[in-house]
Scaffold this motif. Structure first.
Motif, PDB file in Angstrom:
ATOM      1  N   GLU A   2      37.321   4.256 -24.077  1.00 26.23           N
ATOM      2  CA  GLU A   2      36.527   4.139 -25.303  1.00 26.23           C
ATOM      3  C   GLU A   2      35.219   4.905 -25.173  1.00 26.23           C
ATOM      4  O   GLU A   2      34.763   5.525 -26.134  1.00 26.23           O
ATOM      5  CB  GLU A   2      36.232   2.680 -25.615  1.00 26.23           C
ATOM      6  CG  GLU A   2      35.462   2.492 -26.906  1.00 26.23           C
ATOM      7  CD  GLU A   2      35.187   1.033 -27.202  1.00 26.23           C
ATOM      8  OE1 GLU A   2      34.107   0.765 -27.758  1.00 26.23           O
ATOM      9  OE2 GLU A   2      36.023   0.192 -26.874  1.00 26.23           O
ATOM     10  N   ASP A   3      34.603   4.898 -23.977  1.00 28.68           N
ATOM     11  CA  ASP A   3      33.357   5.623 -23.761  1.00 28.68           C
ATOM     12  C   ASP A   3      33.550   7.119 -23.960  1.00 28.68           C
ATOM     13  O   ASP A   3      32.686   7.797 -24.502  1.00 28.68           O
ATOM     14  CB  ASP A   3      32.809   5.360 -22.364  1.00 28.68           C
ATOM     15  CG  ASP A   3      32.230   3.964 -22.220  1.00 28.68           C
ATOM     16  OD1 ASP A   3      32.061   3.285 -23.254  1.00 28.68           O
ATOM     17  OD2 ASP A   3      31.948   3.562 -21.092  1.00 28.68           O
ATOM     18  N   ASN A   4      34.679   7.671 -23.517  1.00 28.80           N
ATOM     19  CA  ASN A   4      34.946   9.100 -23.697  1.00 28.80           C
ATOM     20  C   ASN A   4      35.064   9.450 -25.170  1.00 28.80           C
ATOM     21  O   ASN A   4      34.587  10.493 -25.601  1.00 28.80           O
ATOM     22  CB  ASN A   4      36.212   9.522 -22.956  1.00 28.80           C
ATOM     23  CG  ASN A   4      36.020   9.539 -21.463  1.00 28.80           C
ATOM     24  OD1 ASN A   4      34.903   9.641 -20.977  1.00 28.80           O
ATOM     25  ND2 ASN A   4      37.095   9.427 -20.733  1.00 28.80           N
ATOM     26  N   ILE A   5      35.717   8.586 -25.936  1.00 29.65           N
ATOM     27  CA  ILE A   5      35.856   8.823 -27.373  1.00 29.65           C
ATOM     28  C   ILE A   5      34.480   8.787 -28.027  1.00 29.65           C
ATOM     29  O   ILE A   5      34.143   9.648 -28.832  1.00 29.65           O
ATOM     30  CB  ILE A   5      36.804   7.796 -28.015  1.00 29.65           C
ATOM     31  CG1 ILE A   5      38.218   7.999 -27.467  1.00 29.65           C
ATOM     32  CG2 ILE A   5      36.798   7.917 -29.530  1.00 29.65           C
ATOM     33  CD1 ILE A   5      39.181   6.890 -27.807  1.00 29.65           C
ATOM     34  N   THR A   6      33.665   7.825 -27.656  1.00 28.28           N
ATOM     35  CA  THR A   6      32.316   7.707 -28.208  1.00 28.28           C
ATOM     36  C   THR A   6      31.462   8.899 -27.790  1.00 28.28           C
ATOM     37  O   THR A   6      30.757   9.474 -28.608  1.00 28.28           O
ATOM     38  CB  THR A   6      31.642   6.397 -27.745  1.00 28.28           C
ATOM     39  OG1 THR A   6      32.468   5.304 -28.121  1.00 28.28           O
ATOM     40  CG2 THR A   6      30.282   6.236 -28.368  1.00 28.28           C
ATOM     41  N   LEU A   7      31.540   9.291 -26.529  1.00 25.88           N
ATOM     42  CA  LEU A   7      30.739  10.402 -26.029  1.00 25.88           C
ATOM     43  C   LEU A   7      31.092  11.702 -26.738  1.00 25.88           C
ATOM     44  O   LEU A   7      30.225  12.528 -27.000  1.00 25.88           O
ATOM     45  CB  LEU A   7      30.938  10.535 -24.518  1.00 25.88           C
ATOM     46  CG  LEU A   7      29.923  11.378 -23.760  1.00 25.88           C
ATOM     47  CD1 LEU A   7      28.503  10.875 -23.990  1.00 25.88           C
ATOM     48  CD2 LEU A   7      30.254  11.388 -22.286  1.00 25.88           C
ATOM     49  N   ASP A   8      32.349  11.890 -27.085  1.00 28.77           N
ATOM     50  CA  ASP A   8      32.777  13.098 -27.799  1.00 28.77           C
ATOM     51  C   ASP A   8      32.067  13.261 -29.141  1.00 28.77           C
ATOM     52  O   ASP A   8      31.896  14.377 -29.622  1.00 28.77           O
ATOM     53  CB  ASP A   8      34.283  13.091 -28.034  1.00 28.77           C
ATOM     54  CG  ASP A   8      35.071  13.362 -26.768  1.00 28.77           C
ATOM     55  OD1 ASP A   8      34.472  13.842 -25.784  1.00 28.77           O
ATOM     56  OD2 ASP A   8      36.272  13.072 -26.759  1.00 28.77           O
ATOM     57  N   LYS A   9      31.626  12.173 -29.729  1.00 29.28           N
ATOM     58  CA  LYS A   9      30.895  12.247 -31.003  1.00 29.28           C
ATOM     59  C   LYS A   9      29.523  12.896 -30.824  1.00 29.28           C
ATOM     60  O   LYS A   9      28.981  13.466 -31.757  1.00 29.28           O
ATOM     61  CB  LYS A   9      30.673  10.846 -31.571  1.00 29.28           C
ATOM     62  CG  LYS A   9      31.912  10.135 -32.017  1.00 29.28           C
ATOM     63  CD  LYS A   9      31.530   8.761 -32.517  1.00 29.28           C
ATOM     64  CE  LYS A   9      32.732   7.942 -32.884  1.00 29.28           C
ATOM     65  NZ  LYS A   9      32.359   6.589 -33.320  1.00 29.28           N
ATOM     66  N   TYR A  10      28.966  12.767 -29.618  1.00 29.16           N
ATOM     67  CA  TYR A  10      27.584  13.167 -29.386  1.00 29.16           C
ATOM     68  C   TYR A  10      27.418  14.400 -28.505  1.00 29.16           C
ATOM     69  O   TYR A  10      26.352  14.995 -28.472  1.00 29.16           O
ATOM     70  CB  TYR A  10      26.814  11.999 -28.764  1.00 29.16           C
ATOM     71  CG  TYR A  10      26.861  10.774 -29.626  1.00 29.16           C
ATOM     72  CD1 TYR A  10      26.196  10.734 -30.842  1.00 29.16           C
ATOM     73  CD2 TYR A  10      27.605   9.656 -29.259  1.00 29.16           C
ATOM     74  CE1 TYR A  10      26.259   9.619 -31.660  1.00 29.16           C
ATOM     75  CE2 TYR A  10      27.681   8.539 -30.068  1.00 29.16           C
ATOM     76  CZ  TYR A  10      27.007   8.530 -31.266  1.00 29.16           C
ATOM     77  OH  TYR A  10      27.074   7.432 -32.076  1.00 29.16           O
ATOM     78  N   VAL A  11      28.478  14.796 -27.790  1.00 24.89           N
ATOM     79  CA  VAL A  11      28.392  15.918 -26.855  1.00 24.89           C
ATOM     80  C   VAL A  11      29.408  16.979 -27.257  1.00 24.89           C
ATOM     81  O   VAL A  11      30.567  16.654 -27.536  1.00 24.89           O
ATOM     82  CB  VAL A  11      28.660  15.431 -25.415  1.00 24.89           C
ATOM     83  CG1 VAL A  11      28.611  16.586 -24.433  1.00 24.89           C
ATOM     84  CG2 VAL A  11      27.664  14.355 -25.013  1.00 24.89           C
ATOM     85  N   ASP A  12      28.977  18.238 -27.278  1.00 26.66           N
ATOM     86  CA  ASP A  12      29.903  19.308 -27.667  1.00 26.66           C
ATOM     87  C   ASP A  12      30.785  19.732 -26.494  1.00 26.66           C
ATOM     88  O   ASP A  12      30.668  19.201 -25.388  1.00 26.66           O
ATOM     89  CB  ASP A  12      29.158  20.493 -28.284  1.00 26.66           C
ATOM     90  CG  ASP A  12      28.275  21.254 -27.311  1.00 26.66           C
ATOM     91  OD1 ASP A  12      28.396  21.065 -26.080  1.00 26.66           O
ATOM     92  OD2 ASP A  12      27.450  22.058 -27.783  1.00 26.66           O
TER      93      ASP A  12
END
Length: 50
Positions: A2-12
Motif C-alpha cells: 500500500e505504501d508503494n501505491i501511495t508513494l507513486d502518487k507523490y514521486v515521479d
C-alpha cells in the motif's frame, strides 16, 4: 504494498517528489523515502541536485 501505491502518487518515475502531500501520514511516507536517498557520512551543500 500500500505504501508503494501511495508513494507513486507523490514521486515521479525519476524519484523526484512531484506533489507535497497534504496529510501528515503521507508526508511522513515521503520524508522516509527521501531519507533513503542520503548517503551516511557524506557532507551535502545547502543545495544538492540529484
Amino acid at each position: 504494498m500500500e505504501d508503494n501505491i501511495t508513494l507513486d502518487k507523490y514521486v515521479d518515475s525519476r524519484g523526484r517528489v512531484k506533489i507535497w502531500p497534504g496529510k501528515e501520514k503521507n508526508r511522513l511516507l515521503v520524508l522516509s523515502y527521501l531519507a533513503t536517498k542520503f548517503e551516511p557520512e557524506k557532507k551535502y551543500s545547502k543545495r544538492c541536485r540529484v
